[in-house]
Design a protein around this motif. Structure first.
Motif, mmCIF file in Angstrom:
data_model
loop_
_atom_site.group_PDB
_atom_site.id
_atom_site.type_symbol
_atom_site.label_atom_id
_atom_site.label_comp_id
_atom_site.label_asym_id
_atom_site.label_seq_id
_atom_site.Cartn_x
_atom_site.Cartn_y
_atom_site.Cartn_z
ATOM 1 N N GLY A 1 0.793 -1.219 0.000
ATOM 2 C CA GLY A 1 0.000 0.000 0.000
ATOM 3 C C GLY A 1 0.825 1.268 0.000
ATOM 4 N N ARG A 2 2.053 1.188 -0.488
ATOM 5 C CA ARG A 2 2.922 2.373 -0.559
ATOM 6 C C ARG A 2 3.889 2.200 -1.717
ATOM 7 N NH1 ARG A 2 7.848 0.666 0.735
ATOM 8 N NH2 ARG A 2 8.083 -1.054 2.234
ATOM 9 N N LEU A 3 4.511 3.311 -2.138
ATOM 10 C CA LEU A 3 5.542 3.239 -3.160
ATOM 11 C C LEU A 3 6.802 2.585 -2.603
ATOM 12 C CD1 LEU A 3 5.234 6.775 -4.791
ATOM 13 C CD2 LEU A 3 4.620 4.598 -5.841
ATOM 14 N N ILE A 4 7.556 1.967 -3.463
ATOM 15 C CA ILE A 4 8.848 1.442 -3.080
ATOM 16 C C ILE A 4 9.746 2.593 -2.612
ATOM 17 C CG2 ILE A 4 9.865 1.611 -5.403
ATOM 18 C CD1 ILE A 4 11.155 -1.156 -4.841
ATOM 19 N N HIS A 5 10.629 2.349 -1.650
ATOM 20 C CA HIS A 5 11.464 3.394 -1.069
ATOM 21 C C HIS A 5 12.876 3.391 -1.677
ATOM 22 C CE1 HIS A 5 9.015 3.703 2.942
ATOM 23 N NE2 HIS A 5 8.390 4.220 1.911
ATOM 24 N N ARG A 6 13.549 4.522 -1.448
ATOM 25 C CA ARG A 6 14.922 4.672 -1.923
ATOM 26 C C ARG A 6 15.826 3.562 -1.373
ATOM 27 N NH1 ARG A 6 19.127 7.174 0.655
ATOM 28 N NH2 ARG A 6 17.719 8.221 2.135
ATOM 29 N N GLU A 7 15.705 3.257 -0.062
ATOM 30 C CA GLU A 7 16.564 2.243 0.539
ATOM 31 C C GLU A 7 16.335 0.872 -0.089
ATOM 32 O OE1 GLU A 7 14.689 4.331 2.154
ATOM 33 O OE2 GLU A 7 15.953 5.490 3.549
ATOM 34 N N HIS B 1 11.820 14.981 -1.850
ATOM 35 C CA HIS B 1 11.630 14.140 -0.660
ATOM 36 C C HIS B 1 12.784 13.132 -0.576
ATOM 37 C CE1 HIS B 1 7.627 15.832 -0.262
ATOM 38 N NE2 HIS B 1 7.362 15.477 -1.510
ATOM 39 N N PRO B 2 13.949 13.565 -0.085
ATOM 40 C CA PRO B 2 15.121 12.679 -0.087
ATOM 41 C C PRO B 2 14.994 11.497 0.864
ATOM 42 C CG PRO B 2 15.572 14.683 1.165
ATOM 43 C CD PRO B 2 14.243 14.883 0.511
ATOM 44 N N ASP B 3 14.147 11.602 1.906
ATOM 45 C CA ASP B 3 14.037 10.505 2.860
ATOM 46 C C ASP B 3 13.498 9.239 2.205
ATOM 47 O OD1 ASP B 3 11.696 11.935 2.445
ATOM 48 O OD2 ASP B 3 10.920 11.600 4.471
ATOM 49 N N THR B 4 12.446 9.382 1.394
ATOM 50 C CA THR B 4 11.864 8.218 0.710
ATOM 51 C C THR B 4 12.415 8.045 -0.696
ATOM 52 O OG1 THR B 4 10.015 9.509 -0.180
ATOM 53 C CG2 THR B 4 9.717 8.475 2.001
ATOM 54 N N GLY B 5 13.028 9.110 -1.234
ATOM 55 C CA GLY B 5 13.484 9.080 -2.617
ATOM 56 C C GLY B 5 12.407 9.441 -3.609
ATOM 57 N N GLU B 6 11.205 9.776 -3.122
ATOM 58 C CA GLU B 6 10.118 10.163 -4.038
ATOM 59 C C GLU B 6 10.286 11.624 -4.445
ATOM 60 O OE1 GLU B 6 5.226 10.499 -4.300
ATOM 61 O OE2 GLU B 6 6.160 9.494 -2.588
#
Length: 523
Positions: free
Chosen positions: A113-119, A161-166
């Motif tokens: 239920g969310r976008l894939i994250h940067r990490e 939004h650098p925390d999530t990469g979005e």
């Protein structure tokens, strides 16, 4: 000379169905119910249970982006972010380049239920730059390597939004420009050839492409013109440059301007940046983002209209839709034109006042029926952020038609796959029964209306004597099969200028040279 015998769906002004069509040297020379003596010796093509119709038009597409993303990794069908990670892992392993593109991530079609994250991207792609574009084409997720590459250029931009990469809005555009410009023009042309062959398999004979993203000096616009001139199989491209600078169009002798990105007035629902008259209903709230002031949009429309250009602009939310209608009205009041064919793209949440302006000023609408019950942005999600009343007013195709507004269908590819059978199916079998169309209306929106939009209706778009023989053979007659089975129809053959479609794959350098040296043609 060929004579087609069977069900001929003319899509003429009366939606007549005929029994015979005769084509000679790429032109339709006869359509009727009786075959005159002079055509009795023509080669006969028996259609049987099949039907002959005009070739389809994709009236809004990001052709360069679609070509690029189709050659990359498509994650639209992934059921979880873990599945996306594995798809990316395999994609990285088989890719030679150091800058990679994936497309189609959605928080609404994965279990998490969310976008894939940067990490998570870093886990499977730590050493190469990768951008995973969101399904709506207006946001992306980047890994750390790519973030570090552009961080100083984007850290002060809206949507960072650098925390999530979005990345959204202006930050997304900066990443998109970088990724696009990393692709060589030779690779781009090869990808375009593959994309045209794919669309031809779906019966599409013309694409309206919005261009001007990422390449220095808007070189992709120039290259799309060269690519269009290189095609020898009858496939047609009509290029809309997206920058809000009319010189980009006039300097290239293009008669039209507009699209998305720079000429988008707002964002989209999935990123909560479609501009709304009332706030969103969910916890994120807000009323979206209107990218420009009324004054700036009106100034652009007046300048383009006075220059004799056709204008199209992206508007999804009701606030953006109103801004677009006001600006086009102001431009036409300032400098009236009888046959401008200006348009507003998407028109997902229109207003009564805006619809009235579009009807009165003959503003056409390239819309996406593929957005109806869209897996990547489900109806339940839209209701959760818009509320029941507003969600019930989305994509009112029948309301547009009843208002006398000319509607054409497009894919907004790469957001949805170009497939006119899907467009018709969703328009006719709309879960909102009050906005469902007849098959005849839906077929017209996939064919004649698309050609009309770019002034091509005198030559194409209906099966009438004197027009170019751009046609499709369908596996069944859409007018007579049960409407519930409309989506099962297949495109059996695309015919352009009277000839069976031939692949446009050829050596890239030769194709480019052909495009450069070919004479003038429509774009």
């Amino acid at each position: 000379m060929k004579c087609y015998k069977g069900t001929i769906l003319s899509v003429n002004g009366q939606n007549e169905v005929f029994h015979y069509l005769v084509e000679d040297q790429g032109k339709i020379i006869y359509v009727g119910n009786d075959l005159p003596e002079e055509y009795q010796s023509a080669e006969l093509v028996e259609l049987g249970d099949r039907a002959l119709a005009p070739s389809f038009v994709d009236s809004h597409q990001h052709f360069a982006s679609f070509s690029t993303f189709q050659a990359g990794l498509n994650v639209m069908e992934a059921g979880s972010n873990e599945e996306i990670k594995e798809m990316v892992r395999q994609f990285v392993a088989r890719s030679k380049g150091n800058t990679l593109i994936a497309f189609g991530a959605s928080p609404y079609s994965v279990r998490e239920g969310r976008l894939i994250h940067r990490e998570e991207l870093d886990e499977v792609c730590p050493d190469k730059e990768i951008m995973v574009v969101k399904y709506d084409g207006h946001a992306c997720i980047v890994n750390t390597k790519l973030l570090n590459k552009l961080n100083d250029k984007v850290k002060d931009l809206r949507g960072y939004h650098p925390d999530t990469g979005e990345m959204n809005q202006e930050a997304f555009f900066k990443f998109s420009d970088y990724i696009t410009s990393s692709i060589s023009l030779l690779e781009l042309v090869a990808n375009m050839q593959d994309a045209v062959d794919f669309m031809a398999s779906r019966g599409i004979g013309m694409v309206h492409t919005v261009s001007g993203v990422g390449y220095a000096g808007n070189l992709d616009i120039t290259f799309e013109k060269i690519f269009a001139k290189s095609l020898q199989n009858g496939f047609q491209l009509r290029v809309f440059p997206q920058p809000m600078d009319i010189k980009v169009a006039t300097s290239r002798n293009l008669p039209r301007i507009g699209g998305c990105f720079e000429s988008a007035l707002d964002g989209c629902f999935g990123s909560h940046d479609a501009a709304m008259l009332e706030p969103y209903c969910d916890e994120e709230g807000g009323d979206g983002v209107l990218y420009y002031s009324d004054e700036k949009v009106t100034e652009f429309c007046k300048a383009a209209n006075r220059a004799g250009l056709q204008i199209e602009m992206h508007a999804i939310g009701d606030k953006a839709f109103n801004q677009a209608t006001r600006a086009l009205k102001a431009a036409l009041d300032d400098h009236p034109r009888d046959d401008h064919r200006h348009g507003i793209i998407h028109d997902c949440l229109p207003t009564e006042d805006g619809i009235r302006i579009c009807s009165e000023y003959h503003i056409q609408m390239p819309v996406q029926s593929a957005f109806i019950n869209w897996k990547q942005e489900p109806d339940a999600y839209l209701e959760s952020i818009l509320g029941t009343e507003r969600a019930g007013r989305l994509n009112p195709l029948k309301t547009f038609r009843d208002a006398g507004i000319l509607v054409s269908f497009g894919s907004d590819a790469p957001c949805t796959t170009p497939d006119p059978i899907v467009w018709m199916d969703k328009a006719v079998n709309n879960a909102n029964a009050g906005e469902a169309l007849t098959v005849q209306d839906a077929l017209r929106m996939c064919t004649y209306n698309g050609y009309y939009t770019t002034f091509d209706d005198k030559q194409r778009g209906s099966l009438e004597a004197g027009k170019i023989a751009d046609m499709v053979i369908l596996s069944a007659d859409p007018y007579t099969i049960p409407k519930e089975k409309l989506g099962q129809i297949k495109v059996e053959k695309l015919i352009l200028r009277g000839k069976d479609y031939e692949s446009c794959k050829r050596p890239v350098l030769g194709a480019i040279w052909k495009g450069i040296t070919s004479g003038s043609r429509d774009f």
